[in-house]
Design an enzyme around this catalytic site. Structure first.
Site: not given
Ligand code: PLP
Length: 376
Positions: A178, A324
């Site tokens: 982020q 999520c």
């Molecule tokens: N880490 C953080 C802090 C996030 O906000 C997100 C976003 O969903 C993720 C990890 C996961 O990233 P990605 O969807 O690229 O796997």
């Protein structure tokens, strides 16, 4: 108002990606001329990313997003140390929480303002702690974690470990997904050994990203095969995704200062307008350094799912917790970790702002929030 979940692709990013779908479709591992030229493009992207985060090119491993990068850092390291344990903050993203559960682990508490408790962290580090993982910017609150201070604690403990003949290394990982639009992400200034980034939060392609792996650290691959990405991530490289990610990170770097100013003003006006309405609200984590794009608001006595749906009907998209946790309808572990009770966690919405957010959007959102919450 959900830029913390996804961002549209910058047109310059799309342009940087396009050749790799068509004319330059070659496999970077092919040894004829066109393949070698694809390899050059791959290595140029790696150099560029390395430069933008203050690393060496050999320390940049391209992944399919931050989830994979987090898994690679945690599982890849911890599988080398079956006796070791791991500490993570209580407000990590699921993609850090879930791989951690495979190992001996503990969660570092955070303050009511959503900041890692440094004194507790120091006490919790045991002789066999191999990894500490603390995100740079929390995705539900926007709070910025004190990574530099954490790195200093770890350095101090590493030295005393060496003096005692303790052979376990002590590494620091950060999930910085982020952060790049708004914060300095130089790994040496942050003091981290591993850092996860993705393209999807920085106006780049989804399923693109990187794990920075400090030269001295040894990881076990999670995906084995042809040995691409220094043997850490086999599979033909996603050249379009990699070129797009590098371009998106470059743009984030160039625009950072302007973006911080612009988005901070938008959030300030959103929060001030909301406060002036007289609605009973609490802005979570607001008394800290926060990345400017996230506002977590609890509306007393309101059902957040219902409010989110009603806002959606009126053309306003926001989030219940993170994308999520929302899809599983669980109470947010982040809000619980900062001490919000069951009722408050179920009355909280996350609003997040980005490049296309306007003042009109903010005013409209506040207007609709007043109308919808007054009806209850
Ligand atoms: N880490 C953080 C802090 C996030 O906000 C997100 C976003 O969903 C993720 C990890 C996961 O990233 P990605 O969807 O690229 O796997």
């Amino acid at each position: 108002l959900d830029y913390a979940a996804a961002t549209h692709m910058d047109s310059a990013v799309l342009e940087a990606m396009q050749p790799y779908f068509t004319a330059n479709f070659y496999n970077p591992s092919a040894t004829y001329l066109a393949g070698r030229s694809a390899r050059q493009a791959l290595e140029a992207a790696r150099h560029q990313v390395a430069q933008l985060i203050g690393a060496r090119a050999s320390e940049v491993v391209f992944t399919a997003g931050a989830t994979e990068a987090n898994n690679l850092a945690i599982q890849g390291l911890m599988r080398n140390y079956p006796e070791g344990d791991i500490l993570i903050s209580a407000i990590e993203h699921e993609s850090v929480l879930a791989p951690t559960r495979e190992f001996k682990h503990q969660e570092i508490p955070v303050s009511q303002q959503g900041i890692v408790d440094l004194a507790k962290l120091e006490k919790m580090i045991g002789d066999k702690t191999v990894l500490v993982s603390v995100m740079l910017v929390n995705n539900e609150l926007g709070t910025i974690q004190p990574l530099r201070e954490i790195a200093e604690i770890l350095n101090k403990l590493s030295i005393s470990r060496q003096n005692k003949g303790n052979k376990f290394p002590l590494y620091l990982h950060t999930d910085a997904a982020q952060a790049p639009n708004y914060l300095d992400i130089h790994v040496s200034r942050l003091g981290v050994d591993f850092m996860s980034l993705n393209g999807s939060k920085i106006y780049g392609p989804k399923q693109s990203g990187t794990l920075y792996v400090k030269a001295a650290a040894r990881l076990r691959p999670l995906i084995s095969g042809g040995g691409q990405e220094f043997g850490l991530r086999s599979g033909t490289e996603n050249m379009a995704g990699i070129a797009g990610f590098a371009k998106a990170l470059e743009i984030a770097d160039t625009r950072r200062r302007d973006e911080v100013n612009k988005i901070a003003k938008l959030r300030q006006s959103f929060e001030e307008l909301l406060q002036k309405t007289g609605l009973q609200i609490v802005i979570n984590g607001a008394n800290n350094r926060r990345a400017p794009h996230i506002s977590s608001v609890s509306f007393a006595g309101v059902d957040n799912e219902r409010l989110m749906m009603e806002l959606d009907e009126r053309g306003i998209q926001c989030a219940v917790g993170s994308a999520c946790s929302a899809s599983r309808k669980e109470a947010s572990h982040v809000l619980s970790a900062i001490g919000l009770g069951e009722a408050a966690t179920h009355s909280t919405l996350r609003f997040s702002f980005g490049r296309q957010t306007t003042n009109d959007d903010i005013q409209k959102a506040v207007h609709e929030l007043v109308q919808l919450t007054d009806q209850k």
